[in-house]
Design an enzyme around this catalytic site. Structure first.
Site: not given
Ligand code: ADP
Length: 542
Positions: A185, A329, A440, A445
């Site tokens: 990640t 994940e 917040k 929120w």
């Molecule tokens: P990173 O960008 O941290 O490497 P990921 O690509 O796995 O990790 O991102 C996952 C996160 O992206 C999710 O936990 C969520 O917060 C956000 N996310 C993914 N798809 C959506 C969506 N359609 N709408 C809102 N948030 C999203």
């Protein structure tokens, strides 16, 4: 009593073997970094993948070894996915947009044995090579004629390796829980953490994808993964597409709006997959050209919230939007925004409202929301809590990271996503925000996604982000950061006036800051961490 059925292991290479036979003529088209377009089929890719397996074994790669890739979306990258996993080794895709520090950490943490690199990224490896393991083997993903000048010692040539081999190779059997892929990640805080996928989880995830997205994952359809193979396996497409018989059109390094538009037209792409930021460029080009690519019928948007006006723009040109949610994940698909027949028959405005939500879970993923004490909250569309998941393609921990593994799952064994969400009785999921992006203010929120969605509806806003800034009285207050639309001025009062139609007074940003562009993360999402760092002392200057 046990069933009396064969217990064949699930192996990712069975997907490609199946595709070579059943969908052998389905094309894989790649824009190459050497220049030009390369065309092949699943039948030929499968054959070359067996040559690659022989080459990897000659390089000394054995079961469990990590083999890294630093590459764009293209056919050689696809071959590596299968060649590496097929011999029981682990395909470790590295995101070239990571910082040097993160890349050094990842290669050493993964203990990569070989690294395959596209020409574009050879200079990155050259600059970092002294920090990598001494015996790391480097292979340039090109042919002899295009081998680069570089100081990397003993840089091997991909096509030379292939030419030296025959396709005489039988994929070995091994336990289906054997690791096949590793993806870190991007790690907004601390070091990146590795999700280690298994053959079983990957095959199941591919099947979950195919049954959930039947509009594009079928023979005869052409799919453009703008989402990179180095970002959570391009959301599973290297597996789901061959499994379904759909063709893949790989864009290589050409990801700007005009290039994507042209490629989609030339290759008659029906479905395009990517994060919201890439679609801004394409929408701009569609506007400039006065039309969409002629076969374009569907866009899969995920990775961060798809702004409502973006959904509206696509739907108004008869491009169906599927808004999906997931994470590294989860392999990554969690929910997909495919409407049922009744929902699809609703008036356009209501359909778009539904599409702005994140959709319903796919088979193989369970969702729950919990309060601060970990108690389950109802799926009534009202209660908001932290979203936890479990499923066949969800991590049970992180690669070689016990501490992070322990804190990622709750007492019931569910994985904490870090997202705050509500779930309707029908299963429809709405992501309110990432927990760390919520604002917040005076104990209440505010969802940054909600405010962004509304601001994007103002004609003067091309892109925007809302973050919390510290406030002595209210703890935090929302700050709206806007990239103005072309030709639009910096009209903060008009934008705030527009927001006040739908937001309560306390939810309204106090200030608007105008910028030329928003900072992006390595995965192409707006980096709120960078924005918070810029404004963490309450300063409002861009
Ligand atoms: P990173 O960008 O941290 O490497 P990921 O690509 O796995 O990790 O991102 C996952 C996160 O992206 C999710 O936990 C969520 O917060 C956000 N996310 C993914 N798809 C959506 C969506 N359609 N709408 C809102 N948030 C999203």
């Amino acid at each position: 009593m046990q069933g009396l059925m064969m217990n064949r292991p699930m192996r990712v290479n069975d997907i490609l073997t199946f595709a070579a036979e059943v969908h052998g003529d389905s094309e894989v088209v790649s824009v190459t970094v050497e220049g030009g377009t390369h065309r092949t089929t699943y039948r030929d890719i499968e054959k070359r993948t067996r040559k690659l397996a022989n080459a990897l074994i000659k390089l000394g790669v054995t079961t469990g070894d990590r083999v890294a890739t630093l590459a764009w979306n293209g056919y050689r990258h696809l071959e590596l996915y299968y060649g590496i996993a097929g011999i029981g080794a682990v395909c470790h895709t590295i995101n070239p947009r990571l910082s040097a520090e993160q890349m050094i950490y990842i290669v050493n943490h993964a203990e990569d044995k070989v690294i395959f690199v596209d020409l574009t990224f050879v200079p990155i490896l050259n600059a970092l090579k002294d920090h990598f393991p001494k015996d790391l083997i480097y292979v340039a993903m090109t042919d002899r004629a295009h081998m680069p000048e570089t100081d990397i010692p003993n840089l091997l040539c991909y096509e030379d390796l292939m030419d030296a081999e025959t396709a005489d190779f039988d994929w070995p059997d091994f336990d289906e829980n054997t690791a096949c892929g590793l993806c870190y990640t991007s790690g907004t805080t601390g070091n990146p953490k590795g999700a280690l996928y298994s053959h079983r989880s990957t095959v199941l995830h591919a099947m979950m994808g195919v049954i959930s997205l039947q509009t594009c994952l079928r023979p005869g359809k052409r799919i453009l993964p703008v989402v990179p193979l180095f970002h959570v396996n391009a959301w599973g497409l290297p597996y789901a597409a061959p499994l379904s018989g759909a063709s893949l059109v790989f864009p290589g390094a050409a990801l700007d709006g005009p290039s994507v538009h042209k490629l989609m037209e030339d290759e008659q792409v029906f479905s395009a997959w990517g994060v919201p930021t890439v679609w801004m460029g394409l929408l701009g080009e569609i506007k400039a050209k006065g039309g969409k690519p002629s076969a374009f019928g569907e866009v899969i948007i995920g990775g961060s919230a798809a702004p409502r006006p973006m959904i509206e723009a696509f739907e108004n040109m008869d491009v169906s939007v599927c808004h999906a949610w997931g994470m590294t994940e989860m392999s990554p698909i969690g929910t997909v925004g495919v409407l049922n027949l009744e929902q699809d028959a609703l008036p356009q405005d209501q359909r778009i409202d539904l599409k702005a939500k994140q959709g319903r879970r796919v088979f193989g993923v369970d969702l729950k929301i919990v309060d601060e004490d970990g108690n389950r909250m109802p799926h009534d569309g009202e209660a908001q809590g932290e979203l936890y998941v479990r499923g066949n393609a969800v991590v049970s921990g992180y690669f070689k990271n016990e501490e992070a593994s322990k804190s990622s799952v709750d007492a019931e064994g569910w994985f904490g996503t870090g997202d705050v969400a509500k779930i309707e009785p029908s299963g429809m999921l709405t992501i309110t925000d990432r927990a760390k992006d919520l604002i917040k203010s005076g104990g209440e929120w505010i969802s940054s996604i909600d405010v962004e969605n509304m601001a994007m509806g103002h004609e003067g806003v091309a892109n925007c982000a809302v973050i919390a800034i510290p406030d002595p009285k209210w703890d935090e207050r929302p700050l709206l950061i806007v990239v103005p639309a072309e030709g639009a001025g910096q009209d903060a009062p008009s934008i705030l006036d527009h927001l006040s139609k739908n937001l309560a007074k306390w939810q309204l940003p106090d200030e608007v800051v105008f910028v030329d562009e928003l900072p992006l993360t390595a995965t192409g999402k707006v980096s709120k961490l960078t924005l918070r760092q810029r404004h963490n002392d309450g300063t409002l200057s861009a």
